[in-house]
Scaffold this active site. Structure first.
Site, short mmCIF file in Angstrom:
data_model
loop_
_atom_site.label_atom_id
_atom_site.label_comp_id
_atom_site.label_asym_id
_atom_site.label_seq_id
_atom_site.Cartn_x
_atom_site.Cartn_y
_atom_site.Cartn_z
N MET A 62 -5.74 -7.31 8.32
CA MET A 62 -5.18 -6.45 9.36
C MET A 62 -6.04 -5.21 9.49
SD MET A 62 -1.18 -6.96 8.83
CE MET A 62 -1.35 -6.44 7.17
N LYS A 96 0.84 -1.20 0.00
CA LYS A 96 0.00 0.00 0.00
C LYS A 96 0.87 1.25 0.00
CE LYS A 96 -3.77 -0.55 2.38
NZ LYS A 96 -4.32 -0.86 3.71
N TYR A 129 12.88 -33.90 -17.14
CA TYR A 129 11.42 -33.81 -17.16
C TYR A 129 10.85 -33.90 -15.74
CZ TYR A 129 11.22 -38.85 -16.33
OH TYR A 129 11.34 -40.08 -15.77
N ARG A 156 -3.21 3.15 8.50
CA ARG A 156 -3.56 2.00 7.65
C ARG A 156 -2.47 0.96 7.64
NH1 ARG A 156 -4.71 4.65 1.91
NH2 ARG A 156 -6.00 2.77 1.67
N ARG A 191 -3.30 -1.25 -6.47
CA ARG A 191 -2.47 -2.45 -6.39
C ARG A 191 -2.86 -3.36 -7.55
NH1 ARG A 191 -5.74 -4.43 -1.19
NH2 ARG A 191 -7.65 -4.97 -2.25
N CYS A 229 8.93 -38.11 -10.42
CA CYS A 229 7.59 -38.65 -10.62
C CYS A 229 6.74 -38.61 -9.36
CB CYS A 229 7.66 -40.07 -11.17
SG CYS A 229 8.38 -41.23 -10.02
N HIS A 276 -15.82 -8.69 0.82
CA HIS A 276 -14.78 -9.57 1.35
C HIS A 276 -14.84 -10.96 0.71
CE1 HIS A 276 -13.27 -12.51 4.36
NE2 HIS A 276 -12.25 -11.68 4.35
N GLY A 333 -8.21 -7.34 4.16
CA GLY A 333 -9.07 -7.34 5.34
C GLY A 333 -8.49 -8.08 6.54
#
Ligand code: ADP
Ligand code: MG
Ligand code: MG
Length: 903
Positions: A107, A26, A880, A96, A363, A860, A481, A105
């Site tokens: 924090m 942010k 592979y 913030r 963002r 594998c 949310h 949402g």
């Protein structure tokens, strides 16, 4: 003095988008937007380092922080021409949270910090809007008491509800009593009285007065945001998303702008392209006379941003385009500017205060898998990004959603719809309905598929949302949310299905006159937003031509091959459709499980319960045609492509006949009595079958078993060759622990090979001989193994099991405790443990190549389909990876991205 504070705003900006580690996402993007000249209210970011120091100091601020905060606050004051705590012209700020990667949402954020008895009158005088000031004040009280006074102090609510719910209930009671529909209808007098009652309630419940000095509020809020990093929700979100605890959160302190100052003010959230479909359309929601969190909280149905955003729930509401055309125009310009700058879809928050637009966040926006695909392809076609960027735009993990089922359209046509909502998360899902997150977790643990049905979700529901097959809410918009979280996970989700009336107490749900109970089955079409009242068939969505094209481009960058683990011709065909370049693991034992396995399983049991070699050889020769046919069918499908055939691997223990009836059958076939069958069975029982008589050990004690299997492989190949085909078998010996085992089995293989050539009059059959590497010991003596083995295949399930000493089948009882206590950050059976298992692999690679430079190397285990593990395999130089058919595209993309990053 350590620099903890980085300023942003129209006048001075220290940071930029490149500094997410220090400033959080942010803060870094606020700085970037300010640098681009966008209208960002001034503020500053306190670094994530400061957060970590705060925890190191056991919840004390580092010494210099207060002075740095005061200096930075003075700069905001100067820019705004206001004073923090100034009775005549008070500045308010928000506080913030913002971590490196977005944790929507999880924090806390506190708005309107600085309102108190000294500043309220001045703000009323200045704005002439008493309602607004008390609305802002009651929000501050609600957020602050919840976040700072209760959660951060770890107060356990006596009533089990917590202060926030209590205050919300007081407010909703007031609305009910006075007949107010919306928050905005509450009279100024009532709002003011409500604030007083709030403060009284706080004093009663929390035994502490609501702080009345701005400075105290600010420092309290900063500390609380730091603490929210270790809040319960944030911690459980980090566990799910594998976000390290050590990152910490930044805190952004920013001058408040107000969307709740009347009808020329508003707040909104938007995406620069449609996050559900990827369409190149500006997409968003807004609310008039409201503050930030109102849109996301689903308190009122938000208005559409523009005509493109109108849907069945909001078409009657005015769009921003209609209500404030000039501001909409300005916002649309910002949309283009941001997209051109970031070259990716952005998720933005904005607020309009008395006709002026402010940008509060941007963002990279979360999106569905479909949207990610469409946006990446569109941006490539628009020449915004190049091919490599496009390939890296798609998270391999979300490919799952593109390949995942959708509701079968044919069946959907005939189904009766229960309700409609907004299509918030992609695809289709069915499950039993439950009404709380706790139930969802509980039912999912009992292996039930559930649909979590909620009024609206909040961050506390996170674990239940994770456990559910799909999420359905009665309220909220496309930016609520539930929608954000579901989209992030690619989970099927419908929000805002307003017709649902949930009765939590009785665990039931009414839709019109219909009643549904907990446990009833629903099917959701998350792509359309429609709910059905029974289980509908699902269908594959992988034939999308755009997807094919995307993958074709990705393949041009990939250097590692992708094979599949398949044991049947059907699986082999599916995997070929998904782009598999061979089979990395064909388990011979598959034919003894599942459909049509009765006869072969019976013969196998007869063989393992044989006592003499002759008895056993008789049983084996009866079994032989079945094995040969099975192998031949798969080799035929995989014509020209390598197929790794693993010799019998599981412990004999697993095949012991259980129950009287099957024991009797075996007794009859062997012409012995049932007691003898029991006696022989007892001899086969083991206390640690996983490390018991299995794999190559069976071939050593019973060479005739190996002989039968290898002959089956060669004869099947011979017949295919005579049929004009080109089979490419690779014979693989499992669970080896030294090179002499390989020498022993090789002699058998050579014998069988000669025998088959002679029988069919052939010159040669192209085949390879190799081993699995799944016991740490052989990884360390790989140079000796390579004397015999032309290829290694890392069986990382067993290799992980034996490296950790964790039984793969029993980790359920402790793995969660390991994750919860951060002893392990991930389940090593899901994601390869690079530290130790990885180091065994690289050791084996090096040593194997010493002996045989062109040795063929692959993996594998389950890890072959895990993107992070695929990246590791690329770096380790494997030729592979092999994974289950549905994961083949995921592995292809992950391998392409690894190659691009490597270059
Ligand atoms: P989250 O990370 O949960 O989105 P934010 O920090 O973005 O939390 O803040 C919550 C809401 O408050 C958002 O809608 C945001 O736009 C709004 N908000 C935050 N700071 C300010 C501010 N200075 N002025 C006006 N609104 C704000
Ligand atoms: Mg936000
Ligand atoms: Mg194994």
């Amino acid at each position: 003095m350590t620099k903890y504070i980085y300023e942003f705003g129209p006048k001075k900006t220290d940071g930029d988008a490149g500094q997410k580690n220090r400033l959080g996402g942010k803060g870094a993007n606020l700085a970037e937007m300010a640098k681009l000249g966008l209208p960002v209210p001034p503020g500053f970011t306190i670094s994530t380092d400061c957060c970590n120091h705060y925890f190191d100091l056991n919840g004390q601020f580092p010494d210099s922080l207060e002075a740095q905060v005061s200096a930075a606050m003075a700069n905001i004051e100067a820019q705004m021409g206001m004073g923090f705590g100034d009775p005549d012209n008070p500045l308010l700020v928000s506080c913030r949270s913002g971590a490196r990667s977005s944790m929507p949402g999880m924090m806390e954020t506190i708005l309107n910090v600085g309102l108190c008895s000294a500043t309220i009158p001045g703000l009323i005088k200045k704005t002439g809007n008493e309602w607004f000031v008390y609305d802002a004040y009651r929000r501050l009280i609600m957020m602050y008491s919840d976040v700072v006074m209760e959660k951060a102090e770890q107060v356990v609510p006596k009533d089990g509800m917590g202060i926030r719910l209590n205050l919300e209930m007081m407010m909703s009671n007031l609305k009910n009593d006075k007949g107010y529909d919306n928050d905005t209808d509450i009279s100024t007098k009532d709002m003011k009285a409500l604030c007083d009652r709030f403060k009284k309630k706080i004093q009663e419940d929390l035994d502490e007065a609501f702080p009345d000095d701005p400075k105290g509020q600010l420092m309290g809020a900063i500390g609380a945001v730091f603490k929210s990093w270790n809040g319960k929700r944030a911690v459980s979100y980090r566990r799910i998303e594998h976000i390290p605890d050590a990152w910490g959160t930044a805190v952004n302190v920013q001058a408040m702008v107000f969307g709740n100052m009347g009808d020329t003010s508003a707040t909104g959230v938007a995406f620069t392209r449609d996050p559900a479909t990827g369409d190149n359309k500006f997409y968003g929601e807004w609310l008039i006379n409201a503050q930030g969190e109102d849109v996301v909280a689903g308190i009122r149905t938000p208005n559409p941003l523009n005509t493109d955003t109108k849907n069945t729930q909001n078409h009657h509401l005015a769009s921003l385009e209609e209500a404030m055309p000039e501001l909409y125009g300005q916002l649309a310009d910002i949309r283009s500017l941001l997209e051109n700058h970031y070259k990716d879809m952005q998720d933005i928050e904005f607020t309009i205060q008395e006709g002026r637009l402010y940008m509060l966040q941007c963002r990279v926006g979360k999106r569905t898998a479909t949207a990610a695909l469409n946006m990446a392809m569109d941006m490539l076609e628009q020449k915004m990004i190049d091919e490599k960027t496009m390939v890296c735009r798609m998270d391999p993990k979300v490919l799952d959603d593109l390949l995942h089922p959708v509701v079968d359209p044919a069946e959907e046509k005939t189904a009766v719809q229960v309700a409609e909502g907004l299509p918030a998360g992609p695809g289709g899902a069915w499950g039993q309905i439950v009404f709380t997150a706790e139930e969802a977790v509980k039912w999912a643990k009992a292996d039930k598929k559930v649909i979590l049905v909620r009024e609206e979700t909040n961050p506390e529901d996170i674990e239940g949302m994770r456990a559910a097959a799909a999420i359905l809410t009665a309220r909220g918009g496309m930016t609520s949310h539930a929608a954000l979280v579901a989209r992030g996970w690619g989970k099927c989700c419908i929000v805002g299905a307003g017709a649902l009336k949930i009765n939590l107490a009785d665990k039931e749900l009414r839709v019109g006159t219909r009643l549904f109970k907990e446990g009833d089955i629903f099917t959701l079409n998350g792509t359309k937003g429609v709910v059905y009242d029974r289980r509908l068939k699902m269908k594959d969505a992988s034939e999308n031509p755009r997807f094919q094209k995307f993958m074709a481009i990705a393949d041009t960058y990939r250097t590692m091959k992708v094979r599949t683990n398949a044991d049947t011709p059907e699986d082999a065909r599916t995997a070929l459709d998904f782009g598999a370049q061979g089979i990395g693991l064909f388990r011979t034992e598959h034919m003894f499980y599942g459909t049509d396995s009765d006869r072969p399983l019976f013969l196998l049991r007869k063989m393992i319960l044989s006592k003499t070699k002759t008895e056993r050889e008789n049983a084996l020769s009866e079994l032989f045609p079945f094995v040969k046919e099975e192998i031949g069918k798969t080799l035929a499908v995989m014509d020209k492509l390598p197929v790794t055939m693993r010799l019998l691997d599981p412990p004999l223990h697993e095949f012991i006949p259980q129950g009287r009836k099957s024991q009797q059958e075996i007794a009859d076939a062997l012409m012995i009595d049932i007691e003898e069958v029991e006696k022989r069975s007892d001899l086969l029982k083991e206390s640690n079958p996983m490390i018991g008589h299995r794999g190559v050990r069976l071939g050593i004690t019973y060479p005739e078993i190996t002989k039968m299997q290898v002959t089956a492989v060669f004869e099947a190949c011979a017949e295919l060759i005579l049929d004009g085909k080109d089979p490419r078998p690779e014979i693989m010996v499992p669970v080896t622990c030294n090179e002499k085992e390989l020498a022993f089995i090789r002699d058998i293989v050579l014998d069988c090979y000669e025998g088959a050539l002679e029988k069919y009059g052939l010159e040669a059959i192209a085949y390879m001989y190799g081993t699995m590497i799944e016991i740490p010991r052989v990884a360390l003596i790989a140079d000796k193994m390579a004397d015999y083995a032309q290829f290694f295949s890392f069986g990382t399930n067993d290799l992980t099991q034996m490296t950790f000493g964790f039984s793969r089948d029993d980790i359920g009882s402790f793995m969660n405790d390991y994750i919860d206590n951060a002893i392990l950050n991930f389940d090593p059976f899901e994601t390869l443990d690079q530290e130790a298992v990885g180091s065994l692999i690289t050791t084996a690679v090096d040593r194997g190549r010493q002996t045989r430079p062109d040795i063929k190397l692959g993996i594998c285990g389950e890890h072959g389909g895990d993107p992070a593990s695929v990246v590791f395999c690329h770096k380790a130089g494997l030729s592979y990876v092999s994974c289950s058919p549905y994961r083949v595209p995921i592995a292809r993309l992950a391998a392409a991205q690894a190659a691009i990053e490597d270059a």
